[in-house]
Design a protein around this motif. Sequence first.
Motif, PDB file in Angstrom:
ATOM      1  N   GLU A  28     -20.477  -1.409   3.373  1.00  0.00           N
ATOM      2  CA  GLU A  28     -20.302  -0.326   2.413  1.00  0.00           C
ATOM      3  C   GLU A  28     -18.824  -0.135   2.075  1.00  0.00           C
ATOM      4  OE1 GLU A  28     -22.570   1.380   0.788  1.00  0.00           O
ATOM      5  OE2 GLU A  28     -24.155   0.203   1.753  1.00  0.00           O
ATOM      6  N   ARG A  29     -17.982  -0.244   3.085  1.00  0.00           N
ATOM      7  CA  ARG A  29     -16.541  -0.120   2.843  1.00  0.00           C
ATOM      8  C   ARG A  29     -16.023  -1.249   1.967  1.00  0.00           C
ATOM      9  NH1 ARG A  29     -13.131   1.827   8.158  1.00  0.00           N
ATOM     10  NH2 ARG A  29     -13.845   3.989   8.177  1.00  0.00           N
ATOM     11  N   ASN A  30     -16.523  -2.459   2.227  1.00  0.00           N
ATOM     12  CA  ASN A  30     -16.108  -3.609   1.414  1.00  0.00           C
ATOM     13  C   ASN A  30     -16.526  -3.436  -0.044  1.00  0.00           C
ATOM     14  OD1 ASN A  30     -14.658  -5.435   3.051  1.00  0.00           O
ATOM     15  ND2 ASN A  30     -16.534  -6.083   4.066  1.00  0.00           N
ATOM     16  N   LYS A  31     -17.752  -2.931  -0.253  1.00  0.00           N
ATOM     17  CA  LYS A  31     -18.238  -2.691  -1.613  1.00  0.00           C
ATOM     18  C   LYS A  31     -17.377  -1.655  -2.318  1.00  0.00           C
ATOM     19  CE  LYS A  31     -23.119  -3.855  -0.870  1.00  0.00           C
ATOM     20  NZ  LYS A  31     -24.507  -3.323  -0.838  1.00  0.00           N
ATOM     21  N   LEU A  32     -17.078  -0.566  -1.607  1.00  0.00           N
ATOM     22  CA  LEU A  32     -16.251   0.492  -2.191  1.00  0.00           C
ATOM     23  C   LEU A  32     -14.848  -0.009  -2.487  1.00  0.00           C
ATOM     24  CD1 LEU A  32     -16.042   3.441  -3.027  1.00  0.00           C
ATOM     25  CD2 LEU A  32     -15.474   4.035  -0.662  1.00  0.00           C
ATOM     26  N   ILE A  88       2.564   6.044  -6.813  1.00  0.00           N
ATOM     27  CA  ILE A  88       1.216   5.544  -7.145  1.00  0.00           C
ATOM     28  C   ILE A  88       0.874   4.338  -6.280  1.00  0.00           C
ATOM     29  CG2 ILE A  88      -0.184   4.473  -8.959  1.00  0.00           C
ATOM     30  CD1 ILE A  88       1.398   6.170 -10.982  1.00  0.00           C
ATOM     31  N   PHE A  89       1.844   3.448  -6.081  1.00  0.00           N
ATOM     32  CA  PHE A  89       1.620   2.280  -5.243  1.00  0.00           C
ATOM     33  C   PHE A  89       1.311   2.683  -3.803  1.00  0.00           C
ATOM     34  CE2 PHE A  89       4.362  -0.719  -8.047  1.00  0.00           C
ATOM     35  CZ  PHE A  89       3.258  -0.934  -8.861  1.00  0.00           C
ATOM     36  N   ILE A  90       2.005   3.704  -3.313  1.00  0.00           N
ATOM     37  CA  ILE A  90       1.768   4.167  -1.943  1.00  0.00           C
ATOM     38  C   ILE A  90       0.345   4.725  -1.809  1.00  0.00           C
ATOM     39  CG2 ILE A  90       2.379   5.952  -0.275  1.00  0.00           C
ATOM     40  CD1 ILE A  90       5.265   5.549  -0.970  1.00  0.00           C
ATOM     41  N   VAL A 126      -2.430   3.181   0.664  1.00  0.00           N
ATOM     42  CA  VAL A 126      -3.012   3.996   1.737  1.00  0.00           C
ATOM     43  C   VAL A 126      -4.533   4.073   1.602  1.00  0.00           C
ATOM     44  CG1 VAL A 126      -3.158   6.337   2.672  1.00  0.00           C
ATOM     45  CG2 VAL A 126      -0.927   5.359   2.139  1.00  0.00           C
ATOM     46  N   VAL A 127      -5.031   4.263   0.382  1.00  0.00           N
ATOM     47  CA  VAL A 127      -6.479   4.334   0.158  1.00  0.00           C
ATOM     48  C   VAL A 127      -7.147   3.028   0.566  1.00  0.00           C
ATOM     49  CG1 VAL A 127      -8.263   4.495  -1.612  1.00  0.00           C
ATOM     50  CG2 VAL A 127      -6.350   6.092  -1.635  1.00  0.00           C
ATOM     51  N   LYS A 128      -6.552   1.906   0.146  1.00  0.00           N
ATOM     52  CA  LYS A 128      -7.120   0.604   0.487  1.00  0.00           C
ATOM     53  C   LYS A 128      -7.040   0.333   1.980  1.00  0.00           C
ATOM     54  CE  LYS A 128      -6.308  -1.505  -4.025  1.00  0.00           C
ATOM     55  NZ  LYS A 128      -5.537  -2.522  -4.789  1.00  0.00           N
ATOM     56  N   PHE A 129      -5.972   0.806   2.617  1.00  0.00           N
ATOM     57  CA  PHE A 129      -5.839   0.623   4.064  1.00  0.00           C
ATOM     58  C   PHE A 129      -6.914   1.422   4.802  1.00  0.00           C
ATOM     59  CE2 PHE A 129      -4.088   2.123   8.131  1.00  0.00           C
ATOM     60  CZ  PHE A 129      -3.884   0.897   8.764  1.00  0.00           C
ATOM     61  N   ILE A 130      -7.179   2.632   4.338  1.00  0.00           N
ATOM     62  CA  ILE A 130      -8.207   3.464   4.977  1.00  0.00           C
ATOM     63  C   ILE A 130      -9.591   2.838   4.830  1.00  0.00           C
ATOM     64  CG2 ILE A 130      -9.392   5.705   4.863  1.00  0.00           C
ATOM     65  CD1 ILE A 130      -6.689   6.927   4.070  1.00  0.00           C
ATOM     66  N   LYS A 158      -8.320  -3.303   9.771  1.00  0.00           N
ATOM     67  CA  LYS A 158      -6.987  -2.822   9.398  1.00  0.00           C
ATOM     68  C   LYS A 158      -5.904  -3.885   9.638  1.00  0.00           C
ATOM     69  CE  LYS A 158      -8.390   1.456   8.530  1.00  0.00           C
ATOM     70  NZ  LYS A 158      -9.849   1.260   8.651  1.00  0.00           N
ATOM     71  N   LEU A 159      -5.970  -4.574  10.768  1.00  0.00           N
ATOM     72  CA  LEU A 159      -4.942  -5.564  11.106  1.00  0.00           C
ATOM     73  C   LEU A 159      -4.941  -6.713  10.097  1.00  0.00           C
ATOM     74  CD1 LEU A 159      -2.753  -6.429  13.095  1.00  0.00           C
ATOM     75  CD2 LEU A 159      -4.517  -7.580  14.445  1.00  0.00           C
ATOM     76  N   LEU A 160      -6.127  -7.149   9.693  1.00  0.00           N
ATOM     77  CA  LEU A 160      -6.233  -8.214   8.699  1.00  0.00           C
ATOM     78  C   LEU A 160      -5.664  -7.770   7.357  1.00  0.00           C
ATOM     79  CD1 LEU A 160      -7.291 -11.048   8.016  1.00  0.00           C
ATOM     80  CD2 LEU A 160      -9.494  -9.989   7.425  1.00  0.00           C
ATOM     81  N   PHE A 161      -5.885  -6.533   6.992  1.00  0.00           N
ATOM     82  CA  PHE A 161      -5.356  -5.992   5.738  1.00  0.00           C
ATOM     83  C   PHE A 161      -3.822  -5.989   5.762  1.00  0.00           C
ATOM     84  CE2 PHE A 161      -3.813  -2.452   3.161  1.00  0.00           C
ATOM     85  CZ  PHE A 161      -4.428  -2.705   1.945  1.00  0.00           C
ATOM     86  N   ILE A 162      -3.251  -5.582   6.896  1.00  0.00           N
ATOM     87  CA  ILE A 162      -1.790  -5.554   7.021  1.00  0.00           C
ATOM     88  C   ILE A 162      -1.223  -6.962   6.964  1.00  0.00           C
ATOM     89  CG2 ILE A 162       0.109  -5.038   8.588  1.00  0.00           C
ATOM     90  CD1 ILE A 162      -0.954  -2.595   7.218  1.00  0.00           C
TER      91      ILE A 162
END
Length: 258
Positions: A8-12, A57-59, A63-67, A72-76
């Motif tokens: 669900e998170r991936n879809k969102l 706006i970038f921040i 932050v939204v995409k990180f949440i 999380k580690l893969l995203f970073i």
Amino acid sequence: MKQQLQRERNKLLTSIDRLLEGPMIFLGFVWLILLVVDLVWGLSKTLDYISLTIWGIFIIDFVVKFILAPVKLLFIKKNWLTAISLIIPALRVFRIFRFLRVLRSLRGLRLVRIVSSLNRSMKSLTATMQRRAFGYVVLLSLVVTFTGAAGMYAIESPAPGFDSYGMALWWTAMRVTTAGSEYSPKTPEGRGLAFLITLFGFAIFGYVTATLATFFIGRDAEENDAPVAGAKDVAELRKEISRLTKTINEMKEKLDSN
């Protein structure tokens, strides 16, 4: 349950990416233009406010995409340069602190800022020109040339060959085209940026050479007396093989029926 939540998170996250793709690409290019203006001429108050607004706006986007990111580690790991490009402008916001003013004056921060901003522009170009490989390379080369020249001017000025943005632009263009120049950077940061520009130039040179070779080979293959088989020749050969196969199958059927 956990896997379903991750789906669900991936879809969102995918939906948000598609929704914000166009505006973020546009802001990414504006951000890069403002970076070049800042490095070469400096920003007026109005442009500075615009730059800070885009940064905010970038921040929020990051932050939204990180949440929402399931891992999380893969995203970073995938977006560490983007994270750095968002951290560095904070030095301008909190410049009331003396030690941050000192940090801001370091050329090393300029180098990191240039590289991280170029990384964002590359992502924007990739998103806008997914199926236009040669056009993508041309635009990316222009972006690297103009931004790299601004970086070299900001880091090396007033050294010979970098005492104006025009001279820095000429020097960077020569590096990108692998032609070279009689001038060389004097600072470690300038040498680092020059090394990255040179690597990019060699990579692009190889791609352009291969593209031109493919083009001329294709043109030669279109000639009737060409020594190289072209796409048309291969297509006709396939058709002939298909006809022969069909004829053989028909003959087998006749023999079997007799």
